[in-house]
Design an enzyme around this catalytic site. Structure first.
Site, PDB file in Angstrom:
ATOM      1  N   ASP A 118      24.974  84.565  35.836  1.00 44.39           N
ATOM      2  CA  ASP A 118      26.515  85.356  36.279  1.00 44.39           C
ATOM      3  C   ASP A 118      25.908  86.023  37.827  1.00 44.39           C
ATOM      4  OD1 ASP A 118      23.214  87.393  35.952  1.00 44.39           O
ATOM      5  OD2 ASP A 118      24.747  88.063  33.491  1.00 44.39           O
ATOM      6  N   HIS A 131      20.099  77.538  32.878  1.00 45.50           N
ATOM      7  CA  HIS A 131      22.147  77.320  32.359  1.00 45.50           C
ATOM      8  C   HIS A 131      22.850  76.799  33.057  1.00 45.50           C
ATOM      9  CE1 HIS A 131      20.721  78.354  28.218  1.00 45.50           C
ATOM     10  NE2 HIS A 131      20.404  77.171  28.857  1.00 45.50           N
ATOM     11  N   CYS A 186      34.426  62.786  42.907  1.00 46.61           N
ATOM     12  CA  CYS A 186      33.820  62.513  43.757  1.00 46.61           C
ATOM     13  C   CYS A 186      32.230  63.313  43.916  1.00 46.61           C
ATOM     14  CB  CYS A 186      34.440  62.783  45.230  1.00 46.61           C
ATOM     15  SG  CYS A 186      34.750  63.986  45.704  1.00 46.61           S
ATOM     16  N   CYS A 234      39.247  69.433  43.273  1.00 46.90           N
ATOM     17  CA  CYS A 234      38.861  69.375  44.463  1.00 46.90           C
ATOM     18  C   CYS A 234      39.190  69.066  45.829  1.00 46.90           C
ATOM     19  CB  CYS A 234      37.823  67.806  43.869  1.00 46.90           C
ATOM     20  SG  CYS A 234      36.661  67.096  45.527  1.00 46.90           S
ATOM     21  N   CYS A 262      39.150  65.101  46.739  1.00 45.06           N
ATOM     22  CA  CYS A 262      39.296  63.971  46.318  1.00 45.06           C
ATOM     23  C   CYS A 262      40.855  64.260  45.311  1.00 45.06           C
ATOM     24  CB  CYS A 262      38.733  63.177  45.836  1.00 45.06           C
ATOM     25  SG  CYS A 262      37.835  63.606  43.976  1.00 45.06           S
ATOM     26  N   GLY A 285      16.612  90.721  26.052  1.00 49.74           N
ATOM     27  CA  GLY A 285      17.983  90.476  26.037  1.00 49.74           C
ATOM     28  C   GLY A 285      18.396  89.031  25.281  1.00 49.74           C
ATOM     29  N   SER A 331      18.849  86.206  22.448  1.00 46.24           N
ATOM     30  CA  SER A 331      18.936  85.736  20.172  1.00 46.24           C
ATOM     31  C   SER A 331      17.669  85.145  20.493  1.00 46.24           C
ATOM     32  CB  SER A 331      20.284  85.507  19.845  1.00 46.24           C
ATOM     33  OG  SER A 331      20.235  84.172  20.331  1.00 46.24           O
ATOM     34  N   ASN A 362      14.651  93.833  23.082  1.00 47.10           N
ATOM     35  CA  ASN A 362      15.880  93.102  22.425  1.00 47.10           C
ATOM     36  C   ASN A 362      16.568  94.397  21.464  1.00 47.10           C
ATOM     37  OD1 ASN A 362      17.687  91.016  23.207  1.00 47.10           O
ATOM     38  ND2 ASN A 362      17.229  90.585  20.590  1.00 47.10           N
TER      39      ASN A 362
HETATM   40  P1  NAD Z   1      22.636  86.156  23.099  1.00 48.30           P
HETATM   41  O1  NAD Z   1      24.360  86.821  22.879  1.00 48.30           O
HETATM   42  O2  NAD Z   1      22.471  85.098  22.127  1.00 48.30           O
HETATM   43  O3  NAD Z   1      21.321  87.092  22.995  1.00 48.30           O
HETATM   44  C1  NAD Z   1      21.746  88.110  23.718  1.00 48.30           C
HETATM   45  C2  NAD Z   1      20.644  89.495  22.798  1.00 48.30           C
HETATM   46  O4  NAD Z   1      20.500  90.656  23.597  1.00 48.30           O
HETATM   47  C3  NAD Z   1      21.059  90.295  21.623  1.00 48.30           C
HETATM   48  O5  NAD Z   1      20.356  89.558  20.608  1.00 48.30           O
HETATM   49  C4  NAD Z   1      21.002  91.074  21.476  1.00 48.30           C
HETATM   50  O6  NAD Z   1      21.070  91.306  19.825  1.00 48.30           O
HETATM   51  C5  NAD Z   1      20.801  91.388  22.844  1.00 48.30           C
HETATM   52  N1  NAD Z   1      21.407  92.507  23.513  1.00 48.30           N
HETATM   53  C6  NAD Z   1      22.848  92.652  24.114  1.00 48.30           C
HETATM   54  N2  NAD Z   1      23.149  94.316  24.527  1.00 48.30           N
HETATM   55  C7  NAD Z   1      21.559  94.582  25.500  1.00 48.30           C
HETATM   56  C8  NAD Z   1      21.001  95.300  25.831  1.00 48.30           C
HETATM   57  N3  NAD Z   1      21.793  96.655  26.811  1.00 48.30           N
HETATM   58  N4  NAD Z   1      19.961  95.519  26.219  1.00 48.30           N
HETATM   59  C9  NAD Z   1      19.111  94.690  25.113  1.00 48.30           C
HETATM   60  N5  NAD Z   1      19.141  93.898  24.838  1.00 48.30           N
HETATM   61  C10 NAD Z   1      20.243  93.735  24.787  1.00 48.30           C
HETATM   62  O7  NAD Z   1      22.391  85.455  24.404  1.00 48.30           O
HETATM   63  P2  NAD Z   1      21.549  84.741  25.070  1.00 48.30           P
HETATM   64  O8  NAD Z   1      20.648  84.509  23.796  1.00 48.30           O
HETATM   65  O9  NAD Z   1      21.716  84.626  26.467  1.00 48.30           O
HETATM   66  O10 NAD Z   1      22.008  82.903  24.529  1.00 48.30           O
HETATM   67  C11 NAD Z   1      23.848  82.910  25.134  1.00 48.30           C
HETATM   68  C12 NAD Z   1      23.803  81.782  26.103  1.00 48.30           C
HETATM   69  O11 NAD Z   1      25.334  81.899  26.270  1.00 48.30           O
HETATM   70  C13 NAD Z   1      22.635  81.728  27.397  1.00 48.30           C
HETATM   71  O12 NAD Z   1      22.819  80.264  26.952  1.00 48.30           O
HETATM   72  C14 NAD Z   1      23.331  82.048  28.221  1.00 48.30           C
HETATM   73  O13 NAD Z   1      23.755  80.956  29.645  1.00 48.30           O
HETATM   74  C15 NAD Z   1      24.746  81.992  27.876  1.00 48.30           C
HETATM   75  N6  NAD Z   1      25.571  83.413  28.433  1.00 48.30           N
HETATM   76  C16 NAD Z   1      25.167  83.816  29.523  1.00 48.30           C
HETATM   77  C17 NAD Z   1      25.788  85.418  29.997  1.00 48.30           C
HETATM   78  C18 NAD Z   1      25.446  86.338  31.706  1.00 48.30           C
HETATM   79  O14 NAD Z   1      25.329  85.496  31.933  1.00 48.30           O
HETATM   80  N7  NAD Z   1      25.728  87.046  31.434  1.00 48.30           N
HETATM   81  C19 NAD Z   1      27.030  86.259  29.259  1.00 48.30           C
HETATM   82  C20 NAD Z   1      26.849  85.537  27.962  1.00 48.30           C
HETATM   83  C21 NAD Z   1      26.509  84.377  27.671  1.00 48.30           C
END
Ligand code: NAD
Length: 255
Positions: free
Chosen positions: A110, A125, A136, A158, A161, A198, A200, A224
């Site tokens: 993000d 990611h 291309c 694109c 192309c 934040g 999992s 978390n």
């Molecule tokens: P996940 O969704 O697996 O886990 C998120 C964790 O954050 C959970 O355990 C949850 O309890 C905790 N959480 C939620 N809100 C919180 C808060 N306010 N404060 C503290 N903890 C909080 O996320 P992940 O482990 O990042 O894996 C998800 C995948 O999806 C990643 O690969 C990521 O690239 C992608 N993703 C990215 C975004 C983003 O860019 N914002 C959003 C969704 C998913």
């Protein structure tokens, strides 16, 4: 058994920062939920409901049916475009400015860490800044493509192309960007304190980095909402919102 309060745990984190020579942060989708971007696993976001992620969010699914991918990703694109960094992103940027944090490793796409001012970042990611043509390989600024997509809902093509454009985010089945992965692994090897926020830690190989850091002698702090399989290895575990805890850590560090 004596259990520490959240306030006492924050004090422990502050002490760890004070004694750390090379602290880093590792973040996941949970740090951005207070910016309005849903994470993937908390039940009610809807992102994973009624879809098979290994199909729709995989490179194979993207190549087979790009429109299905874009339809699925449309609500996330809208919230990401509209989102602003929250107090947790700003706290990490502030810690770096004060030379209390060496790097942020993130799984997020993000871009909210860089928008908050973090300089040394490893985006494992990928990100939404750019998009690449899968025919291309021309690379373009993703923003105009996403603005157009939000208006018409059609797969962006694109400009050179006419091939299909893919945002520079890593889908299931794709390699992680090598320079980002190597930089993150180096930081995880060098650090003596990793604050995990934040995530999992369910998505490999990114989610393995805290264990890797621990095996190399680092102390771990988990911030978390829920438990993770790494909690039992951590020096401090705080189950609370990142946007409440991180600014408080900064405030106490600066006292
Ligand atoms: P996940 O969704 O697996 O886990 C998120 C964790 O954050 C959970 O355990 C949850 O309890 C905790 N959480 C939620 N809100 C919180 C808060 N306010 N404060 C503290 N903890 C909080 O996320 P992940 O482990 O990042 O894996 C998800 C995948 O999806 C990643 O690969 C990521 O690239 C992608 N993703 C990215 C975004 C983003 O860019 N914002 C959003 C969704 C998913």
């Amino acid at each position: 058994m004596f259990t520490l309060t959240i306030s006492q745990r924050i004090d422990e984190v502050v002490t760890l920062f004070r004694h750390s020579r090379y602290p880093i942060a590792f973040t996941g989708a949970g740090i951005s939920t207070d910016s309005g971007i849903p994470d993937f696993r908390s039940g009610n976001s809807g992102l994973w409901q009624n879809v098979d992620p290994m199909v729709v969010a995989s490179i194979y699914g993207f190549r087979r049916d790009p429109q299905a991918f874009y339809n699925w990703v449309r609500p996330l694109t809208k919230t990401t475009i509209e989102a602003e960094p929250n107090a947790a992103h700003y706290a990490l940027a502030h810690l770096e400015q004060r030379q209390c944090l060496h790097a942020v490793i993130t799984q997020n796409i993000d871009m909210l860490h860089t928008r908050a001012g973090t300089q040394q970042i490893y985006e494992l990611h990928g990100h939404m800044r750019e998009a690449t043509c899968i025919s291309c390989f021309a690379v373009y600024d993703n923003r105009p493509l996403m603005d157009q997509f939000m208006q018409d809902g059609r797969v962006p093509l694109c400009p050179a192309c006419g091939g299909i454009m893919k945002p520079n985010v890593i889908l299931f089945g794709e390699q992680l960007p090598m320079t980002q992965l190597q930089g993150a692994q180096n930081a995880a090897r060098q650090c003596d304190l990793m604050v995990v926020i934040g995530s999992s830690l369910e998505v490999a190989p990114a989610g393995d980095l805290p264990v890797y850091a621990k095996r190399n002698g680092a102390k771990l702090v988990m911030i978390n909402l829920e438990s993770t399989h790494v909690d039992s290895m951590a020096e401090v575990v705080i189950h609370a919102r990142a946007a409440e805890i991180l600014p408080e850590i900064v405030r106490r560090l600066e006292k």
